[in-house]
Write a protein that holds these residues in place. Structure first.
Motif, PDB file in Angstrom:
ATOM      1  N   UNK A 103       0.826  -1.208   0.000  1.00 26.24           N
ATOM      2  CA  UNK A 103       0.000   0.000   0.000  1.00 26.24           C
ATOM      3  C   UNK A 103       0.858   1.256   0.000  1.00 26.24           C
ATOM      4  N   UNK A 104       1.930   1.246   0.776  1.00 22.52           N
ATOM      5  CA  UNK A 104       2.777   2.438   0.878  1.00 22.52           C
ATOM      6  C   UNK A 104       3.490   2.701  -0.448  1.00 22.52           C
ATOM      7  N   UNK A 105       4.048   1.652  -1.055  1.00 20.11           N
ATOM      8  CA  UNK A 105       4.732   1.815  -2.340  1.00 20.11           C
ATOM      9  C   UNK A 105       3.732   2.211  -3.431  1.00 20.11           C
ATOM     10  N   UNK A 106       2.574   1.571  -3.445  1.00 16.63           N
ATOM     11  CA  UNK A 106       1.542   1.894  -4.435  1.00 16.63           C
ATOM     12  C   UNK A 106       1.094   3.342  -4.293  1.00 16.63           C
ATOM     13  N   UNK A 107       0.969   3.820  -3.072  1.00 16.38           N
ATOM     14  CA  UNK A 107       0.577   5.215  -2.864  1.00 16.38           C
ATOM     15  C   UNK A 107       1.627   6.163  -3.424  1.00 16.38           C
ATOM     16  N   UNK A 149      -2.458   9.653   1.624  1.00 21.51           N
ATOM     17  CA  UNK A 149      -3.318   9.556   2.797  1.00 21.51           C
ATOM     18  C   UNK A 149      -4.659   8.908   2.470  1.00 21.51           C
ATOM     19  N   UNK A 150      -5.151   9.159   1.261  1.00 23.60           N
ATOM     20  CA  UNK A 150      -6.483   8.684   0.850  1.00 23.60           C
ATOM     21  C   UNK A 150      -6.409   7.907  -0.462  1.00 23.60           C
ATOM     22  N   UNK A 151      -5.551   6.919  -0.509  1.00 28.08           N
ATOM     23  CA  UNK A 151      -5.312   6.155  -1.726  1.00 28.08           C
ATOM     24  C   UNK A 151      -6.596   5.602  -2.335  1.00 28.08           C
ATOM     25  N   UNK A 152      -7.444   5.013  -1.520  1.00 29.33           N
ATOM     26  CA  UNK A 152      -8.682   4.417  -2.013  1.00 29.33           C
ATOM     27  C   UNK A 152      -9.586   5.434  -2.687  1.00 29.33           C
ATOM     28  N   UNK A 154      -8.653   8.201  -4.161  1.00 31.34           N
ATOM     29  CA  UNK A 154      -8.043   8.618  -5.420  1.00 31.34           C
ATOM     30  C   UNK A 154      -8.277   7.573  -6.509  1.00 31.34           C
ATOM     31  N   UNK A 155      -8.176   6.299  -6.153  1.00 29.93           N
ATOM     32  CA  UNK A 155      -8.426   5.235  -7.132  1.00 29.93           C
ATOM     33  C   UNK A 155      -9.887   5.274  -7.586  1.00 29.93           C
ATOM     34  N   UNK A 156     -10.818   5.510  -6.658  1.00 27.33           N
ATOM     35  CA  UNK A 156     -12.239   5.647  -7.033  1.00 27.33           C
ATOM     36  C   UNK A 156     -12.433   6.822  -7.988  1.00 27.33           C
ATOM     37  N   UNK A 157     -11.764   7.915  -7.708  1.00 29.85           N
ATOM     38  CA  UNK A 157     -11.853   9.102  -8.557  1.00 29.85           C
ATOM     39  C   UNK A 157     -11.352   8.794  -9.968  1.00 29.85           C
ATOM     40  N   UNK A 158     -10.209   8.116 -10.059  1.00 33.85           N
ATOM     41  CA  UNK A 158      -9.674   7.741 -11.369  1.00 33.85           C
ATOM     42  C   UNK A 158     -10.635   6.813 -12.107  1.00 33.85           C
ATOM     43  N   UNK A 159     -11.254   5.913 -11.366  1.00 30.64           N
ATOM     44  CA  UNK A 159     -12.214   4.990 -11.967  1.00 30.64           C
ATOM     45  C   UNK A 159     -13.419   5.745 -12.515  1.00 30.64           C
ATOM     46  N   UNK A 160     -13.887   6.731 -11.763  1.00 29.63           N
ATOM     47  CA  UNK A 160     -15.024   7.537 -12.218  1.00 29.63           C
ATOM     48  C   UNK A 160     -14.668   8.325 -13.475  1.00 29.63           C
ATOM     49  N   UNK A 161     -13.467   8.858 -13.522  1.00 26.90           N
ATOM     50  CA  UNK A 161     -13.028   9.606 -14.704  1.00 26.90           C
ATOM     51  C   UNK A 161     -12.971   8.680 -15.911  1.00 26.90           C
ATOM     52  N   UNK A 162     -12.390   7.502 -15.744  1.00 27.68           N
ATOM     53  CA  UNK A 162     -12.279   6.588 -16.881  1.00 27.68           C
ATOM     54  C   UNK A 162     -13.655   6.121 -17.340  1.00 27.68           C
ATOM     55  N   UNK A 163     -14.575   5.906 -16.411  1.00 29.12           N
ATOM     56  CA  UNK A 163     -15.932   5.514 -16.789  1.00 29.12           C
ATOM     57  C   UNK A 163     -16.581   6.611 -17.633  1.00 29.12           C
ATOM     58  N   UNK A 164     -16.449   7.864 -17.215  1.00 29.90           N
ATOM     59  CA  UNK A 164     -17.018   8.981 -17.972  1.00 29.90           C
ATOM     60  C   UNK A 164     -16.365   9.121 -19.346  1.00 29.90           C
ATOM     61  N   UNK A 165     -15.055   8.957 -19.400  1.00 30.92           N
ATOM     62  CA  UNK A 165     -14.360   9.068 -20.688  1.00 30.92           C
ATOM     63  C   UNK A 165     -14.804   7.981 -21.650  1.00 30.92           C
ATOM     64  N   UNK A 166     -14.914   6.754 -21.162  1.00 35.46           N
ATOM     65  CA  UNK A 166     -15.300   5.651 -22.029  1.00 35.46           C
ATOM     66  C   UNK A 166     -16.766   5.765 -22.452  1.00 35.46           C
ATOM     67  N   UNK A 167     -17.626   6.293 -21.569  1.00 32.48           N
ATOM     68  CA  UNK A 167     -19.026   6.490 -21.948  1.00 32.48           C
ATOM     69  C   UNK A 167     -19.144   7.529 -23.051  1.00 32.48           C
TER      70      UNK A 167
END
Length: 174
Positions: A103-107, A149-152, A154-167
C-alpha cells in the motif's frame, strides 16, 4: 479467529520504517546540493517527481499507522468480550504485513501518477507549471500527500473519470 496478534509488531516496524525512510529521503532530496545535482542530471521537474513519490509515501505511512492503531484497538476491545464475534475479531496475518508495504509503495506511485495528471491537465489549459514557484510546488506536495493519505478515494476518482471518458467515447461512436 483469523491471524495472530504477533503480526502487529512487524507491521508496526514496517510502518515506522516507511515513515522514517520517507522523512529522511525528503530531507536528503531537499538539500541544495542534492536537488541541484538531480536537477542537472534529470531536469527540475523529474527531480521534483521523486520528492512527490516520497510525499505520497509519507501520507500512506501516516494513514497506515492510524489504521493499524484503530485495528489493534478494535481487536483488543472485541477480544475482552465474554463471547467475541469471530467476524469482528480479526488479527493480521503474514500477508497483511506484505500488503501494508504494498500500500505504501503503491501510494507513492499513485502520487506520481496524480502529479502527471496535474501536469498534463495544466498543460492542456496552457497554464505554465513553474515548480520553482513555491505556491505551485506546495500545491503538488499537498496533492500527492493527500493521495497517499487517501489512496482508495483517489483510485475511485480515477475509476469515475475513466468511466465517464469511455461512456463519452461510446456515445461518439454511435
Amino acid at each position: 479467529m483469523i491471524g495472530d496478534i504477533k503480526y502487529y509488531k512487524p507491521i508496526s516496524l514496517l510502518v515506522s520504517g516507511a515513515l522514517l525512510l520517507c522523512a529522511v529521503m525528503l530531507l536528503i532530496l531537499s538539500l541544495n546540493s542534492v536537488s541541484a545535482y538531480l536537477a542537472t542530471q534529470m531536469g527540475e521537474k523529474k527531480a521534483f517527481v521523486i520528492q512527490l513519490f516520497f510525499w505520497a509515501g509519507l501520507g500512506a505511512s501516516i494513514s497506515s499507522s492510524l489504521f493499524l492503531a484503530r485495528d489493534k484497538e478494535d481487536n483488543e476491545l472485541e477480544s475482552v468480550k465474554e463471547k467475541p464475534d469471530p467476524a469482528a475479531l480479526r488479527y493480521p496475518t503474514d500477508l497483511d504485513v506484505v500488503l501494508y508495504a504494498h500500500r505504501i509503495v503503491t501510494s507513492g506511485l499513485l502520487g506520481v501518477i496524480g502529479a502527471a495528471i496535474l501536469f498534463a491537465g495544466l498543460g492542456y489549459f496552457d497554464t505554465d507549471v513553474d515548480i520553482s514557484n513555491t505556491k505551485q510546488r506546495m500545491f503538488f506536495i499537498v496533492f500527492c500527500f493527500l493521495i497517499g493519505l487517501n489512496q482508495g478515494d483517489f483510485v475511485k476518482y480515477l475509476s469515475q473519470i475513466s468511466t465517464r471518458l469511455f461512456q463519452k467515447a461510446e456515445k461518439g461512436k454511435g
